[in-house]
Design a protein around this motif. Structure first.
Motif, mmCIF file in Angstrom:
data_model
loop_
_atom_site.group_PDB
_atom_site.id
_atom_site.type_symbol
_atom_site.label_atom_id
_atom_site.label_comp_id
_atom_site.label_asym_id
_atom_site.label_seq_id
_atom_site.Cartn_x
_atom_site.Cartn_y
_atom_site.Cartn_z
ATOM 1 N N TYR A 250 0.840 -1.199 0.000
ATOM 2 C CA TYR A 250 0.000 0.000 0.000
ATOM 3 C C TYR A 250 0.875 1.249 0.000
ATOM 4 O O TYR A 250 1.962 1.254 0.576
ATOM 5 N N ALA A 251 0.377 2.291 -0.627
ATOM 6 C CA ALA A 251 1.156 3.523 -0.730
ATOM 7 C C ALA A 251 1.005 4.356 0.544
ATOM 8 O O ALA A 251 -0.048 4.355 1.192
ATOM 9 N N TYR A 252 2.076 5.078 0.859
ATOM 10 C CA TYR A 252 2.070 5.999 2.006
ATOM 11 C C TYR A 252 0.848 6.926 1.988
ATOM 12 O O TYR A 252 0.191 7.119 3.014
ATOM 13 N N GLN A 253 0.541 7.522 0.821
ATOM 14 C CA GLN A 253 -0.541 8.524 0.751
ATOM 15 C C GLN A 253 -1.869 7.960 1.248
ATOM 16 O O GLN A 253 -2.632 8.646 1.927
ATOM 17 N N LEU A 254 -2.142 6.710 0.895
ATOM 18 C CA LEU A 254 -3.400 6.087 1.304
ATOM 19 C C LEU A 254 -3.374 5.755 2.794
ATOM 20 O O LEU A 254 -4.290 6.106 3.549
ATOM 21 N N ALA A 255 -2.307 5.079 3.222
ATOM 22 C CA ALA A 255 -2.236 4.603 4.605
ATOM 23 C C ALA A 255 -2.264 5.777 5.587
ATOM 24 O O ALA A 255 -2.943 5.730 6.612
ATOM 25 N N VAL A 256 -1.549 6.839 5.255
ATOM 26 C CA VAL A 256 -1.443 7.962 6.198
ATOM 27 C C VAL A 256 -2.807 8.637 6.379
ATOM 28 O O VAL A 256 -3.200 8.998 7.495
ATOM 29 N N VAL A 257 -3.566 8.762 5.293
ATOM 30 C CA VAL A 257 -4.874 9.423 5.386
ATOM 31 C C VAL A 257 -5.858 8.550 6.173
ATOM 32 O O VAL A 257 -6.587 9.042 7.046
ATOM 33 N N LEU A 258 -5.861 7.248 5.897
ATOM 34 C CA LEU A 258 -6.784 6.363 6.620
ATOM 35 C C LEU A 258 -6.448 6.345 8.110
ATOM 36 O O LEU A 258 -7.338 6.396 8.958
ATOM 37 N N ASP A 259 -5.165 6.280 8.429
ATOM 38 C CA ASP A 259 -4.788 6.166 9.840
ATOM 39 C C ASP A 259 -4.955 7.483 10.596
ATOM 40 O O ASP A 259 -5.369 7.486 11.747
ATOM 41 N N ASP A 260 -4.629 8.599 9.959
ATOM 42 C CA ASP A 260 -4.843 9.877 10.645
ATOM 43 C C ASP A 260 -6.329 10.047 10.975
ATOM 44 O O ASP A 260 -6.686 10.506 12.062
#
Ligand code: GLU
Ligand code: ZN
Length: 297
Positions: free
Chosen positions: A172-182
């Motif tokens: 998974y890409a950083y951009q996706l993971a960071v938004v979901l987790d934030d």
């Protein structure tokens, strides 16, 4: 888009591709003190979504460094490697809604486009097998006001192009993971390095698409040498020595424009952090900071 107004929740989100360096200390310190100065919570998230780039032992080294530098986080450490099911569900949803599509372009095919995806697979209707998944971006400018860097905007279509949310190797890409987790962790305030300023418009778009509220942003200064060049890789990478915690914390606080009294120079880390929390003034953070590499050795 509504902006978060709830009680402050901040976070530090290191990638275990190595130990912390001076730049990451400046980001950790700013996010910690910004949260604590308003009685906020401060969470820790290990962004371990890229096993090939992970350095064995780096997670433990990061945690030990944070502890010996006096940082205390709230709640349990979250690891992105435990969150794959959530990322998968989101990619599936975006794909089935037609908001994302499968891309089979090779690296070679994408040469010469300056990293801006030219949309070759946009209407190809590829299946997901052996393909990256890209999010369609709108032909729109996304803008926000950063607490330190000021106005920042980016035209997603012209300056970024459809971007990868799941790689061809299934990571998974950083951009996706960071938004979901934030969003999942209820983060109200993102304080991080200025190298991520130009990722923020992509994250704003994802937040809008997924119906999340928008956090406030503070990007701490990029650190440059007196000659204007960025800190060299060899100087960014020496690990932060545990014995030098006070000296590095004091240097990081000054890099953030906080006028720490000289007599605190050798105070224990927790004392430096409580001074910083009591006297924190984010308005004093400079947009860029100059630091002589030699002073970090
Ligand atoms: N994991 C990212 C890094 O270490 C930071 C992500 C973020 O703060 O949004 O560069
Ligand atoms: Zn493609």
């Amino acid at each position: 888009m509504h902006v978060n107004t709830g009680a402050y929740v901040g976070r530090f989100a290191p990638t275990p591709s190595g130990n912390l360096h001076f730049g990451s200390l400046v980001a950790a310190l700013a996010s910690y003190v910004d949260a604590r100065s308003v009685g906020g919570r401060w969470l820790l998230r290990m962004e371990d979504i890229d096993p090939p780039r992970e350095v064995p032992g780096a997670q433990d080294a990061i945690l030990r460094t944070l502890e010996s530098y006096g940082f205390e986080w709230d709640g349990q450490l979250v690891r992105q490697s435990d969150r794959h099911a959530h990322y998968a569900a989101c990619v599936e949803q975006l794909f089935s809604q037609g908001l994302a599509y499968a891309c089979t372009c090779s690296r070679k095919q994408l040469e010469g486009y300056n990293g801006i995806y030219p949309g070759l697979c946009r209407n190809a209707g590829h299946t997901r097998i052996d393909a990256a998944i890209r999010l369609r971006v709108p032909q729109l400018t996304y803008a926000f006001t950063d607490r330190v860097q000021g106005e920042f905007d980016q035209h997603l279509g012209n300056e970024v192009g459809d971007f990868v949310i799941q790689r061809r190797d299934a990571l998974y890409a950083y951009q996706l993971a960071v938004v979901l987790d934030d969003a999942w962790q209820g983060i109200t305030d993102i304080v991080r390095g200025a190298d991520l300023l130009d990722s923020t418009p992509r994250q704003l778009y994802l937040q809008e698409l997924l119906g999340f509220s928008q956090p406030r942003y503070l990007h701490v200064p990029l650190i440059v040498q007196p000659d204007g060049n960025k800190l060299g890789k060899s100087y960014r990478s020496p690990p932060l020595q545990i014995e030098q915690a006070s000296a590095f914390l004091a240097k990081a606080l000054r890099t953030l424009g906080q006028e720490m009294p000289l007599e605190l120079n050798n105070a224990p880390p927790k004392e430096l952090l409580s001074w910083a929390t009591a006297h924190w003034d984010a308005d004093k953070i400079p947009r860029t900071a100059t630091l002589d590499e030699a002073s970090l050795v």
